[in-house]
Scaffold this motif. Sequence first.
Motif, PDB file in Angstrom:
ATOM      1  N   VAL A  52     -29.872  11.242  -2.504  1.00 30.37           N
ATOM      2  CA  VAL A  52     -29.149  12.031  -1.496  1.00 30.37           C
ATOM      3  C   VAL A  52     -28.125  11.113  -0.864  1.00 30.37           C
ATOM      4  O   VAL A  52     -28.460  10.017  -0.403  1.00 30.37           O
ATOM      5  N   HIS A  78     -24.450  10.982   1.707  1.00 34.92           N
ATOM      6  CA  HIS A  78     -23.489  11.635   2.599  1.00 34.92           C
ATOM      7  C   HIS A  78     -22.132  10.959   2.456  1.00 34.92           C
ATOM      8  O   HIS A  78     -22.036   9.736   2.359  1.00 34.92           O
ATOM      9  N   SER A  79     -21.088  11.768   2.428  1.00 32.72           N
ATOM     10  CA  SER A  79     -19.710  11.291   2.347  1.00 32.72           C
ATOM     11  C   SER A  79     -19.549  10.404   1.107  1.00 32.72           C
ATOM     12  O   SER A  79     -19.859  10.836   0.007  1.00 32.72           O
ATOM     13  N   GLY A 126     -22.296  10.183  -1.520  1.00 30.99           N
ATOM     14  CA  GLY A 126     -22.461  11.217  -2.537  1.00 30.99           C
ATOM     15  C   GLY A 126     -21.806  10.842  -3.851  1.00 30.99           C
ATOM     16  O   GLY A 126     -22.416  10.930  -4.910  1.00 30.99           O
ATOM     17  N   SER A 186     -25.324  15.722  -2.675  1.00 30.08           N
ATOM     18  CA  SER A 186     -24.311  15.099  -1.835  1.00 30.08           C
ATOM     19  C   SER A 186     -23.986  16.020  -0.667  1.00 30.08           C
ATOM     20  O   SER A 186     -23.924  17.235  -0.814  1.00 30.08           O
ATOM     21  N   LEU A 187     -23.804  15.423   0.483  1.00 33.31           N
ATOM     22  CA  LEU A 187     -23.513  16.157   1.719  1.00 33.31           C
ATOM     23  C   LEU A 187     -22.117  15.775   2.197  1.00 33.31           C
ATOM     24  O   LEU A 187     -21.880  14.617   2.556  1.00 33.31           O
ATOM     25  N   GLY A 188     -21.213  16.714   2.157  1.00 35.04           N
ATOM     26  CA  GLY A 188     -19.852  16.457   2.626  1.00 35.04           C
ATOM     27  C   GLY A 188     -19.151  15.353   1.865  1.00 35.04           C
ATOM     28  O   GLY A 188     -18.388  14.592   2.441  1.00 35.04           O
ATOM     29  N   ALA A 189     -19.411  15.248   0.574  1.00 29.48           N
ATOM     30  CA  ALA A 189     -18.805  14.193  -0.231  1.00 29.48           C
ATOM     31  C   ALA A 189     -17.658  14.746  -1.071  1.00 29.48           C
ATOM     32  O   ALA A 189     -17.785  15.822  -1.645  1.00 29.48           O
ATOM     33  N   THR A 230     -23.788  19.813  -4.412  1.00 30.76           N
ATOM     34  CA  THR A 230     -22.936  19.396  -3.306  1.00 30.76           C
ATOM     35  C   THR A 230     -23.018  20.421  -2.184  1.00 30.76           C
ATOM     36  O   THR A 230     -22.864  21.615  -2.429  1.00 30.76           O
ATOM     37  N   ALA A 261     -21.243  21.449   1.247  1.00 28.91           N
ATOM     38  CA  ALA A 261     -20.032  21.274   2.049  1.00 28.91           C
ATOM     39  C   ALA A 261     -19.733  22.594   2.739  1.00 28.91           C
ATOM     40  O   ALA A 261     -20.342  23.613   2.426  1.00 28.91           O
TER      41      ALA A 261
END
Length: 117
Positions: A21, A23-24, A27, A51-54, A92, A94
């Motif tokens: 996992v 972030h940004s 990811g 991925s979070l906000g990547a 992803t 987002a």
Amino acid sequence: MAIEEIERLSAEAGGERVLLVGHSAGGWLARAVVGLMGQERASELVRGVVSLGAPHQCPPEGVVDVTRGVVGDLETRFGASKMSRWGVPVITVAGDCLKGDPSSEFPWNRASASAYS
């Protein structure tokens, strides 16, 4: 070092596959590590990448590419469809919860406008 850490975590979990996992930038960096592992090792050790906000695509024309082309290269070499064929899905998360101001004097406000709208 990241590959060794994935191997260690998998071994600690009794050989279970690891879910990465990030972030940004984490990811797309996770995706890069999986790609560099190669299909056989990645499918053996990694359950998937979340991925979070990547960013996973190059920015639109006129927006500075803060990755300096790395994201575009990753998409070419280790795209999500390729990873899925390896048995390592990429998910992803987002959204448009952050809104920027494209006319702002502050670059981070302009970037968030293009990255999330």
